[in-house]
Design a protein around this motif. Sequence first.
Motif, short mmCIF file in Angstrom:
data_model
loop_
_atom_site.label_atom_id
_atom_site.label_comp_id
_atom_site.label_asym_id
_atom_site.label_seq_id
_atom_site.Cartn_x
_atom_site.Cartn_y
_atom_site.Cartn_z
N VAL A 89 8.57 -13.26 -18.96
CA VAL A 89 7.23 -13.71 -18.60
C VAL A 89 6.26 -12.53 -18.73
O VAL A 89 6.68 -11.38 -18.78
N THR A 90 4.98 -12.81 -18.75
CA THR A 90 3.97 -11.76 -18.75
C THR A 90 3.61 -11.43 -17.31
O THR A 90 3.21 -12.32 -16.54
N VAL A 91 3.76 -10.16 -16.95
CA VAL A 91 3.47 -9.77 -15.57
C VAL A 91 2.22 -8.90 -15.46
O VAL A 91 1.60 -8.84 -14.40
N CYS A 92 1.86 -8.20 -16.52
CA CYS A 92 0.67 -7.36 -16.54
C CYS A 92 0.11 -7.37 -17.96
O CYS A 92 0.81 -7.77 -18.92
N LYS A 93 -1.11 -6.87 -18.12
CA LYS A 93 -1.72 -6.83 -19.44
C LYS A 93 -0.86 -6.04 -20.42
O LYS A 93 -0.69 -6.44 -21.58
N ASP A 94 -0.33 -4.90 -19.94
CA ASP A 94 0.49 -4.06 -20.81
C ASP A 94 1.97 -4.39 -20.72
O ASP A 94 2.80 -3.68 -21.30
N GLN A 109 0.82 -1.20 0.00
CA GLN A 109 0.00 0.00 0.00
C GLN A 109 0.87 1.26 0.00
O GLN A 109 0.58 2.24 -0.69
N LEU A 110 1.93 1.25 0.80
CA LEU A 110 2.82 2.40 0.86
C LEU A 110 3.45 2.66 -0.50
O LEU A 110 3.50 3.80 -0.97
N ALA A 111 3.94 1.59 -1.17
CA ALA A 111 4.55 1.75 -2.48
C ALA A 111 3.56 2.30 -3.49
O ALA A 111 3.88 3.19 -4.29
N ALA A 112 2.32 1.80 -3.46
CA ALA A 112 1.31 2.27 -4.40
C ALA A 112 1.00 3.74 -4.18
O ALA A 112 0.80 4.50 -5.14
N THR A 113 0.98 4.16 -2.91
CA THR A 113 0.71 5.57 -2.60
C THR A 113 1.82 6.46 -3.13
O THR A 113 1.57 7.51 -3.74
N ILE A 114 3.05 6.06 -2.92
CA ILE A 114 4.20 6.84 -3.40
C ILE A 114 4.18 6.93 -4.92
O ILE A 114 4.38 8.00 -5.50
N LEU A 115 3.93 5.79 -5.58
CA LEU A 115 3.93 5.77 -7.04
C LEU A 115 2.85 6.67 -7.62
O LEU A 115 3.03 7.26 -8.70
N SER A 116 1.74 6.81 -6.93
CA SER A 116 0.64 7.62 -7.45
C SER A 116 0.81 9.10 -7.18
O SER A 116 0.21 9.94 -7.87
N GLN A 117 1.64 9.44 -6.20
CA GLN A 117 1.76 10.85 -5.79
C GLN A 117 3.07 11.51 -6.19
O GLN A 117 3.14 12.74 -6.25
N LYS A 118 4.10 10.74 -6.44
CA LYS A 118 5.41 11.30 -6.71
C LYS A 118 6.00 10.72 -7.99
O LYS A 118 5.73 9.55 -8.33
N PRO A 119 6.81 11.49 -8.73
CA PRO A 119 7.57 10.90 -9.85
C PRO A 119 8.50 9.83 -9.30
O PRO A 119 9.38 10.13 -8.47
N SER A 120 8.29 8.59 -9.68
CA SER A 120 9.00 7.47 -9.05
C SER A 120 9.41 6.42 -10.06
O SER A 120 8.85 6.31 -11.15
N SER A 121 10.39 5.65 -9.66
CA SER A 121 10.80 4.46 -10.40
C SER A 121 10.75 3.28 -9.43
O SER A 121 11.24 3.38 -8.30
N LEU A 122 10.16 2.19 -9.84
CA LEU A 122 10.05 1.00 -9.01
C LEU A 122 11.01 -0.07 -9.52
O LEU A 122 10.99 -0.40 -10.71
N VAL A 123 11.81 -0.61 -8.64
CA VAL A 123 12.74 -1.68 -8.98
C VAL A 123 12.30 -2.94 -8.28
O VAL A 123 12.10 -2.94 -7.05
N VAL A 124 12.11 -4.01 -9.03
CA VAL A 124 11.73 -5.31 -8.47
C VAL A 124 12.95 -6.22 -8.51
O VAL A 124 13.44 -6.57 -9.59
N CYS A 150 1.28 -2.73 -11.66
CA CYS A 150 1.10 -2.54 -13.10
C CYS A 150 0.93 -1.07 -13.49
O CYS A 150 1.11 -0.71 -14.66
N GLU A 151 0.58 -0.22 -12.53
CA GLU A 151 0.38 1.19 -12.84
C GLU A 151 1.66 2.01 -12.71
O GLU A 151 1.65 3.22 -12.93
N ALA A 152 2.77 1.40 -12.34
CA ALA A 152 4.04 2.12 -12.16
C ALA A 152 4.47 2.75 -13.49
O ALA A 152 4.42 2.10 -14.54
N ARG A 153 4.89 4.02 -13.43
CA ARG A 153 5.31 4.71 -14.64
C ARG A 153 6.65 4.20 -15.14
O ARG A 153 6.91 4.13 -16.33
N ASN A 154 7.53 3.88 -14.22
CA ASN A 154 8.87 3.39 -14.55
C ASN A 154 9.13 2.13 -13.76
O ASN A 154 9.17 2.15 -12.52
N LEU A 155 9.28 1.02 -14.45
CA LEU A 155 9.41 -0.28 -13.80
C LEU A 155 10.67 -0.97 -14.30
O LEU A 155 10.87 -1.15 -15.50
#
Length: 479
Positions: A62-67, A1-16, A27-32
């Motif tokens: 692998v396929t991780v999200c629709k897009d 939940q915290l990560a999703a909040t940050i991704l929606s409110q701030k310019p962010s990059s998510l590293v898995v 799946c909604e992350a702008r930069n993954l």
Amino acid sequence: QLAATILSQKPSSLVVFGNPYVARNFCEARNLLIAYEDDPIVQDVAADIVKGRILPKGVLPVTVCKDLPSGKGLAGRLLPQADPSAVGLSAGLIRKVDSLAHDAIRQQSTPGCVVLVARNGRIVLHKAYGYTSYDSARAVQPETLYDMASVTKICATTLSVMKLHDQGRLDIDGTLGDYLDWVKGSDKAGLRIRDILLHQARLKSYIPFFRETLDSATGTPREAFYRTARAPGFGIEVTDGMYLRNDFRDTMYRRILQSPLEKPDTYIYSDNDFIFLGKVVEAVTGMPLDEYAAREFYRPLGLKSLGFNPLNRFPRQWIAPTEWEKTFRRGLIHGHVHDPGAALFGGVSGHAGLFGNAYDIAVLMQMLLNRGEMDGRKYLTDTTVEKFTAYSSRISRRGLGFDKPEKDNATRKDPYPSLSASPWTFGHTGFTGTCAWADPKQNLVFVFLSNRVHPDGSNRLLRMNVRGNIHEEVYRSLQ
């Protein structure tokens, strides 16, 4: 939940790190960025990618999200990534280029740079080094825009001339008077387009137009020529808060026409040659040079960084500054063209004014290596590319618009652009510290971008011949 909040409110990059299926939750992350492993080496590499120091490569297994289906990634670009060994280059190339680039920065040849090497249409090295200025406030990114200086001559003006030649709209054996009415009656009317392309039209190498606009006693800009804001009759922006009177363009044309011609059969590298060629392109097409080059090449190729007057399209922080100019503009040149003549023309001229990043320049050079073709589309005919990129002068090393290696490179003390560049190589350098070279023999593209004129233009050369040394190291790595 915290990560999703940050991704929606701030310019962010998510590293898995680790299992790529975790990305399904974001799946909604702008930069993954999918890193697959989770160890100190992978963490360091991921940090460099997020900071823009190196570019990611590869595709999703692998396929991780629709897009984000399997196979999604950056490999679909016009110039995909590859390991050096996959295209016959030594795996040690990157380490050696790193060493040369870092050494140049330590010795203050330039505050930073971007190096790109591609072979067989695949990028094997595209890295940023250092900072855009010596205060280390902003790191260079692979996508940083640089003032291309005279690389404009090949990546805008010459390409446009080639296109018009292909279409039969411009005869390179014609004269300036055939295309420009305002040169008729002068000794410039009979100059051949071919000789202008070869820099042997006897024109003066350079005319310091700006000096005419300065107070002779103080060296400051005269109020008769400039305003601090755009005003009626003063619409040519030469830098921040400095607008030139519109009719001074006519004065510059007049000064070129009044300048004496040099002796016949002489090679004189001249900005005036390409000022004329830019005007020829505009006369034939009825369009400004920047718009024509964008319509015929940049937009169809998807090259979003390439263009003139970049502040009209990009934030200033994306652009490397050039000189802190002590005379004329009296301040930091940042986002405006460094060349004073091109600045007086409003940032668009046949000899200078183009800005861009290394990738977009490399795509243009690869298109030329492909004899005018890229991604299934033909931009220029084989015959035209071969004609313009070959040696075409008995008194110089030049091609038609393009620079070439010195003809005696094998025995020359200072080979140019590098010892091992083949005679088929073509390209150009730029005063600001840029170069772009393509070698058909090796199917090799080399792009080096820097702002070595920052903060002081008296650094007249990249000390230690950085461009040439890195270029030569690429050849040494050929297996």
